[in-house]
Design an enzyme around this catalytic site. Structure first.
Site, PDB file in Angstrom:
ATOM      1  N   ASN A   1      13.001  -3.963 -15.727  1.00 65.29           N
ATOM      2  CA  ASN A   1      11.593  -3.862 -15.338  1.00 65.29           C
ATOM      3  C   ASN A   1      11.251  -2.399 -15.069  1.00 65.29           C
ATOM      4  O   ASN A   1      12.072  -1.628 -14.565  1.00 65.29           O
ATOM      5  CB  ASN A   1      11.247  -4.770 -14.144  1.00 65.29           C
ATOM      6  CG  ASN A   1      12.129  -4.564 -12.934  1.00 65.29           C
ATOM      7  OD1 ASN A   1      13.271  -4.179 -13.043  1.00 65.29           O
ATOM      8  ND2 ASN A   1      11.580  -4.831 -11.759  1.00 65.29           N
ATOM      9  N   ILE A   2      10.027  -2.051 -15.451  1.00 68.23           N
ATOM     10  CA  ILE A   2       9.555  -0.671 -15.311  1.00 68.23           C
ATOM     11  C   ILE A   2       8.204  -0.730 -14.603  1.00 68.23           C
ATOM     12  O   ILE A   2       7.214  -1.180 -15.191  1.00 68.23           O
ATOM     13  CB  ILE A   2       9.422   0.012 -16.691  1.00 68.23           C
ATOM     14  CG1 ILE A   2      10.761  -0.047 -17.453  1.00 68.23           C
ATOM     15  CG2 ILE A   2       8.945   1.460 -16.529  1.00 68.23           C
ATOM     16  CD1 ILE A   2      10.664   0.382 -18.915  1.00 68.23           C
TER      17      ILE A   2
ATOM     18  N   ASN B   1       4.909   0.676 -12.084  1.00 71.11           N
ATOM     19  CA  ASN B   1       3.936   1.760 -12.206  1.00 71.11           C
ATOM     20  C   ASN B   1       3.089   1.803 -10.945  1.00 71.11           C
ATOM     21  O   ASN B   1       2.801   0.753 -10.360  1.00 71.11           O
ATOM     22  CB  ASN B   1       3.042   1.487 -13.441  1.00 71.11           C
ATOM     23  CG  ASN B   1       2.249   2.698 -13.836  1.00 71.11           C
ATOM     24  OD1 ASN B   1       1.249   3.047 -13.223  1.00 71.11           O
ATOM     25  ND2 ASN B   1       2.703   3.361 -14.880  1.00 71.11           N
ATOM     26  N   ALA B   2       2.668   3.010 -10.546  1.00 71.38           N
ATOM     27  CA  ALA B   2       1.802   3.176  -9.379  1.00 71.38           C
ATOM     28  C   ALA B   2       0.519   2.365  -9.542  1.00 71.38           C
ATOM     29  O   ALA B   2      -0.056   1.889  -8.566  1.00 71.38           O
ATOM     30  CB  ALA B   2       1.480   4.645  -9.177  1.00 71.38           C
TER      31      ALA B   2
ATOM     32  N   CYS C   1       7.878  -6.202 -17.448  1.00 66.27           N
ATOM     33  CA  CYS C   1       9.062  -6.984 -17.052  1.00 66.27           C
ATOM     34  C   CYS C   1      10.268  -6.613 -17.912  1.00 66.27           C
ATOM     35  O   CYS C   1      10.126  -6.144 -19.049  1.00 66.27           O
ATOM     36  CB  CYS C   1       8.801  -8.469 -17.231  1.00 66.27           C
ATOM     37  SG  CYS C   1       7.640  -9.183 -16.070  1.00 66.27           S
TER      38      CYS C   1
ATOM     39  N   GLU D   1      12.342  -8.593 -19.456  1.00 68.20           N
ATOM     40  CA  GLU D   1      12.447  -9.385 -20.688  1.00 68.20           C
ATOM     41  C   GLU D   1      11.582  -8.779 -21.786  1.00 68.20           C
ATOM     42  O   GLU D   1      11.986  -8.662 -22.938  1.00 68.20           O
ATOM     43  CB  GLU D   1      11.987 -10.830 -20.437  1.00 68.20           C
ATOM     44  CG  GLU D   1      12.771 -11.579 -19.391  1.00 68.20           C
ATOM     45  CD  GLU D   1      12.219 -11.430 -17.986  1.00 68.20           C
ATOM     46  OE1 GLU D   1      11.798 -10.309 -17.601  1.00 68.20           O
ATOM     47  OE2 GLU D   1      12.216 -12.428 -17.256  1.00 68.20           O
TER      48      GLU D   1
ATOM     49  N   CYS E   1       8.814 -14.830 -16.102  1.00 68.81           N
ATOM     50  CA  CYS E   1       7.403 -15.083 -15.799  1.00 68.81           C
ATOM     51  C   CYS E   1       6.716 -15.697 -17.025  1.00 68.81           C
ATOM     52  O   CYS E   1       7.256 -15.718 -18.141  1.00 68.81           O
ATOM     53  CB  CYS E   1       6.710 -13.791 -15.368  1.00 68.81           C
ATOM     54  SG  CYS E   1       6.184 -12.735 -16.730  1.00 68.81           S
TER      55      CYS E   1
ATOM     56  N   CYS F   1       6.233 -13.417 -20.120  1.00 67.86           N
ATOM     57  CA  CYS F   1       7.486 -13.201 -20.865  1.00 67.86           C
ATOM     58  C   CYS F   1       7.867 -14.446 -21.661  1.00 67.86           C
ATOM     59  O   CYS F   1       8.367 -14.341 -22.784  1.00 67.86           O
ATOM     60  CB  CYS F   1       8.601 -12.792 -19.915  1.00 67.86           C
ATOM     61  SG  CYS F   1       8.371 -11.116 -19.266  1.00 67.86           S
TER      62      CYS F   1
HETATM   63  N1  THU Z   1       9.812  -9.125 -13.161  1.00 69.93           N
HETATM   64  C1  THU Z   1      10.541  -9.103 -14.317  1.00 69.93           C
HETATM   65  O1  THU Z   1      11.071  -8.062 -14.711  1.00 69.93           O
HETATM   66  N2  THU Z   1      10.679 -10.255 -15.019  1.00 69.93           N
HETATM   67  C2  THU Z   1      10.111 -11.439 -14.669  1.00 69.93           C
HETATM   68  O2  THU Z   1      10.162 -12.383 -15.448  1.00 69.93           O
HETATM   69  C3  THU Z   1       9.449 -11.577 -13.373  1.00 69.93           C
HETATM   70  C4  THU Z   1       9.165 -10.309 -12.647  1.00 69.93           C
HETATM   71  C5  THU Z   1       9.631  -7.872 -12.411  1.00 69.93           C
HETATM   72  C6  THU Z   1       8.246  -7.318 -12.469  1.00 69.93           C
HETATM   73  C7  THU Z   1       8.205  -6.478 -11.205  1.00 69.93           C
HETATM   74  O3  THU Z   1       8.705  -5.197 -11.500  1.00 69.93           O
HETATM   75  C8  THU Z   1       9.164  -7.167 -10.270  1.00 69.93           C
HETATM   76  O4  THU Z   1       9.928  -8.074 -11.064  1.00 69.93           O
HETATM   77  C9  THU Z   1       8.480  -7.943  -9.159  1.00 69.93           C
HETATM   78  O5  THU Z   1       7.520  -8.806  -9.675  1.00 69.93           O
END
Ligand code: THU
Length: 138
Positions: free
Chosen positions: A44-45, A47-48, A55, A57, A93, A96
């Site tokens: 996951n990356i 951002n401000a 996400c 995925e 989520c 994704c």
């Molecule tokens: N996140 C994911 O990387 N994948 C998911 O399927 C659910 C949420 C990340 C997004 C955010 O950076 C952090 O989890 C909290 O929501």
């Protein structure tokens, strides 16, 4: 095949370490297996401007697709507090799941939700996204 799925779970845990989660401090890693048995990693990356967050995925999918990879077989996902081992399962989520739907067979694509290499749940995409809308509906 079991060996490569085990590697996929290891790689999802490894990918978490690259997470940029400055705001939620929730680190997610994903490892995506393609038709050539190559693995693409994602994290996951954040951002401000929170809505610009991507996400793990989708990072893995967009990296892989942009490099011409297709025929995806499986993804492993691991998430939890930054700097700690996962204590819960991190399910993908809704956005994704829909991105997976675009490129994967709902009946064949496997989703491993991983707490540790040997502690995981396994689904096919259809279980996570039933009665879905996809490319063949257009
Ligand atoms: N996140 C994911 O990387 N994948 C998911 O399927 C659910 C949420 C990340 C997004 C955010 O950076 C952090 O989890 C909290 O929501």
């Amino acid at each position: 095949m079991e060996e490569i799925y085990k590697k996929l779970r290891e790689q999802a845990l490894e990918a978490r370490k690259k997470s940029y989660c400055a705001y939620s401090h929730y680190a997610v890693g994903a490892a995506l297996l393609d038709g050539d048995n190559e693995i693409t990693l994602g994290c996951n990356i954040e951002n401000a401007s929170y809505g610009a967050t991507n996400c793990a995925e989708r990072t893995a999918f967009f990296k892989a697709v942009s490099e011409g990879k297709r025929n995806f077989k499986a993804i492993a996902i691991a998430g939890g507090k930054e700097g700690e081992e996962p204590v819960d399962y991190a399910y993908p989520c809704g956005i994704c799941r829909q991105v997976m739907r675009e490129f994967c067979s709902v009946k064949e694509f496997k989703v491993f939700v991983v707490k540790s290499v040997d502690e995981y749940e396994e689904y096919i995409l259809e279980e996570l996204l039933p009665k879905s809308f996809g490319p063949e509906n257009l």
